[in-house]
Design a protein around this motif. Structure first.
Motif, PDB file in Angstrom:
ATOM      1  N   GLY A  13      43.689  43.220  51.495  1.00 43.78           N
ATOM      2  CA  GLY A  13      43.830  41.793  51.192  1.00 43.78           C
ATOM      3  C   GLY A  13      42.773  40.893  51.814  1.00 43.78           C
ATOM      4  O   GLY A  13      42.205  40.038  51.138  1.00 43.78           O
ATOM      5  N   ALA A  70      36.643  36.475  47.504  1.00 44.29           N
ATOM      6  CA  ALA A  70      37.136  35.630  46.402  1.00 44.29           C
ATOM      7  C   ALA A  70      36.878  34.166  46.705  1.00 44.29           C
ATOM      8  O   ALA A  70      36.386  33.419  45.856  1.00 44.29           O
ATOM      9  CB  ALA A  70      38.632  35.880  46.169  1.00 44.29           C
ATOM     10  N   VAL A 107      39.121  41.104  50.343  1.00 44.41           N
ATOM     11  CA  VAL A 107      39.155  40.588  48.969  1.00 44.41           C
ATOM     12  C   VAL A 107      39.288  39.063  49.007  1.00 44.41           C
ATOM     13  O   VAL A 107      38.595  38.338  48.294  1.00 44.41           O
ATOM     14  CB  VAL A 107      40.325  41.212  48.161  1.00 44.41           C
ATOM     15  N   PHE A 138      37.778  35.630  40.008  1.00 47.63           N
ATOM     16  CA  PHE A 138      37.251  36.678  40.891  1.00 47.63           C
ATOM     17  C   PHE A 138      38.218  37.858  40.841  1.00 47.63           C
ATOM     18  O   PHE A 138      39.427  37.648  40.823  1.00 47.63           O
ATOM     19  CB  PHE A 138      37.146  36.188  42.347  1.00 47.63           C
ATOM     20  N   GLY A 139      37.693  39.081  40.802  1.00 47.59           N
ATOM     21  CA  GLY A 139      38.601  40.220  40.765  1.00 47.59           C
ATOM     22  C   GLY A 139      37.962  41.531  41.150  1.00 47.59           C
ATOM     23  O   GLY A 139      36.802  41.588  41.580  1.00 47.59           O
ATOM     24  N   ASN A 185      50.186  36.746  39.866  1.00 51.79           N
ATOM     25  CA  ASN A 185      48.852  37.142  39.402  1.00 51.79           C
ATOM     26  C   ASN A 185      49.014  38.152  38.260  1.00 51.79           C
ATOM     27  O   ASN A 185      49.378  39.296  38.494  1.00 51.79           O
ATOM     28  CB  ASN A 185      48.087  37.762  40.584  1.00 51.79           C
TER      29      ASN A 185
END
Ligand code: UT7
Length: 332
Positions: free
Chosen positions: A221, A228, A224, A314-315, A286
């Motif tokens: 998490g 992001a 990321v 963003f991914g 999400n």
């Protein structure tokens, strides 16, 4: 001849009936409504229940409704691009299954896998077919059944994701409306922070991969989140700057709904007012490829012809990007 642009002429969302609330998650893993709400902004998400159902089963009813809304006959649809990371099957494409289920017999379709940026990659790709003058009506779908790859014993991921999405009609426009610009980027070195370990050709399913729970979303998490926040904000600001858009010129920011704090960081960087940001993460969580069409669908009645919209995402990949578009119609 005036320049051809690709304009959105209709949007239709779909979420499955079942609602998984934070309260219910409290009974499944060691979490609280308070933690989930304050860290992510999510209150509930929709889950596709039932055997042998995939994204195409959510997309087909949306596509049928979209064709009705836009007075499109199935044989007028020339191309359907489907953004997803949870296609019904490894092959054929969810696009092919959706076209079949929606009664679209001509044209062609394919899937794009760019995780949470999939909808932006698909819209940008679709727009090129239209701008070339060769295609006039293209449908872009963004749907995911994230519940099929979420480990409901892992509190760090199961609270985030939901199922659903939406279908978007793109048509040729000669008034200068529609997609004006796009910036798409990726950095494959980010794969290690967000991926699904097994089920692909590098690690096909075995009893061991299943026992080791390797068929689920693996996410670190914090890294990321950091990527992001910085990339989604940078790319949104960049697309404004290179199109000479001031914050006042932007009618809405349409952000991928991954985390309320990431959305807020993007908004601050763009310097747009809070009321100009589409946010429905509290209702749907999400949905990966589905978040942006679900926002456009919900805000469609409020949008006006000529409104400047910035779409940003963003991914996994990592992938990220932004699209600047001019909305092409007033709601009926
Ligand atoms: O959609 C595309 C890409 N994905 C994203 O953009 C997601 C980006 N990441 C995030 O949104 C956030 O990192 C998360 C929502 C995933 C996690 O939030 P966080 O504020 O980064 O939490 P954390 O991972 O730093 O964890 C903080 C604490 C940890 O406890 P300790 O080690 O401090 O004791 C976690 O174990 O919170 C704990 N925790 C939880 N507690 C209650 C993690 N998940 C939960 C939970 N309920 N569900």
């Amino acid at each position: 001849m005036s320049k051809i642009t690709a304009a959105i002429t209709g949007v239709q969302g779909f979420v499955p009936e079942y609602v998984l609330t934070n309260k219910e998650l409290e009974s499944m893993v060691d979490t609280t409504d308070e933690w989930i709400t304050s860290r992510t902004g999510i209150k509930q998400r929709h889950i596709l229940k039932g055997d042998n159902l995939g994204p195409s089963d959510m997309a087909a009813p949306a596509v049928i409704e979209l064709m009705k809304k836009t007075n499109t006959k199935p044989d007028e649809v020339e191309l359907l691009i489907f953004a997803t990371v949870t296609a019904d099957m490894i092959f054929p494409a969810a696009a092919n299954l959706t076209m079949h289920k929606a009664g679209i017999k001509g044209g062609f379709g394919y899937d794009i896998n760019a995780a949470c940026s999939g909808l932006l990659y698909s819209l940008a790709t679709a727009s090129k077919f239209i701008e070339s003058g060769q295609y006039k009506k293209v449908i872009v779908c963004g749907f995911d059944k994230m519940s099929s790859i979420v480990d409901y014993t892992d509190r760090t991921t199961c609270i985030i994701f939901g199922d659903g999405g939406g279908a978007i009609m793109l048509e040729a426009n000669t008034e200068g409306l529609g997609i004006q610009d796009s910036i798409l980027e990726s950095d494959g070195s980010g794969w290690k922070h967000l991926h699904q370990k097994a089920g692909g050709s590098a690690m096909p399913p075995t009893q061991q991969t299943i026992a080791d729970r390797l068929h689920y979303v693996y996410q670190e998490g914090q890294p990321v989140f950091k990527w992001a926040v910085s990339k989604m904000a940078d790319v949104s600001r960049d697309i404004m700057d290179r199109n000479n858009l001031n914050p006042d010129d932007v009618a809405y920011l349409v952000p991928h709904q991954a985390n309320l704090r990431i959305i807020e960081a993007t908004r601050r960087r763009m310097e747009v007012a809070p009321e100009k940001v589409m946010i429905n993460i509290q209702k749907y969580g999400n949905t990966t490829s589905g978040t942006i069409p679900l926002c456009l669908w919900e805000w469609e009645p409020k949008l006006k012809k000529g409104d400047n919209l910035i779409l940003a995402a963003f991914g996994g990949g990592f992938t990220w990007g932004a699209i600047y578009l001019k909305w092409a119609y007033d709601s009926k």
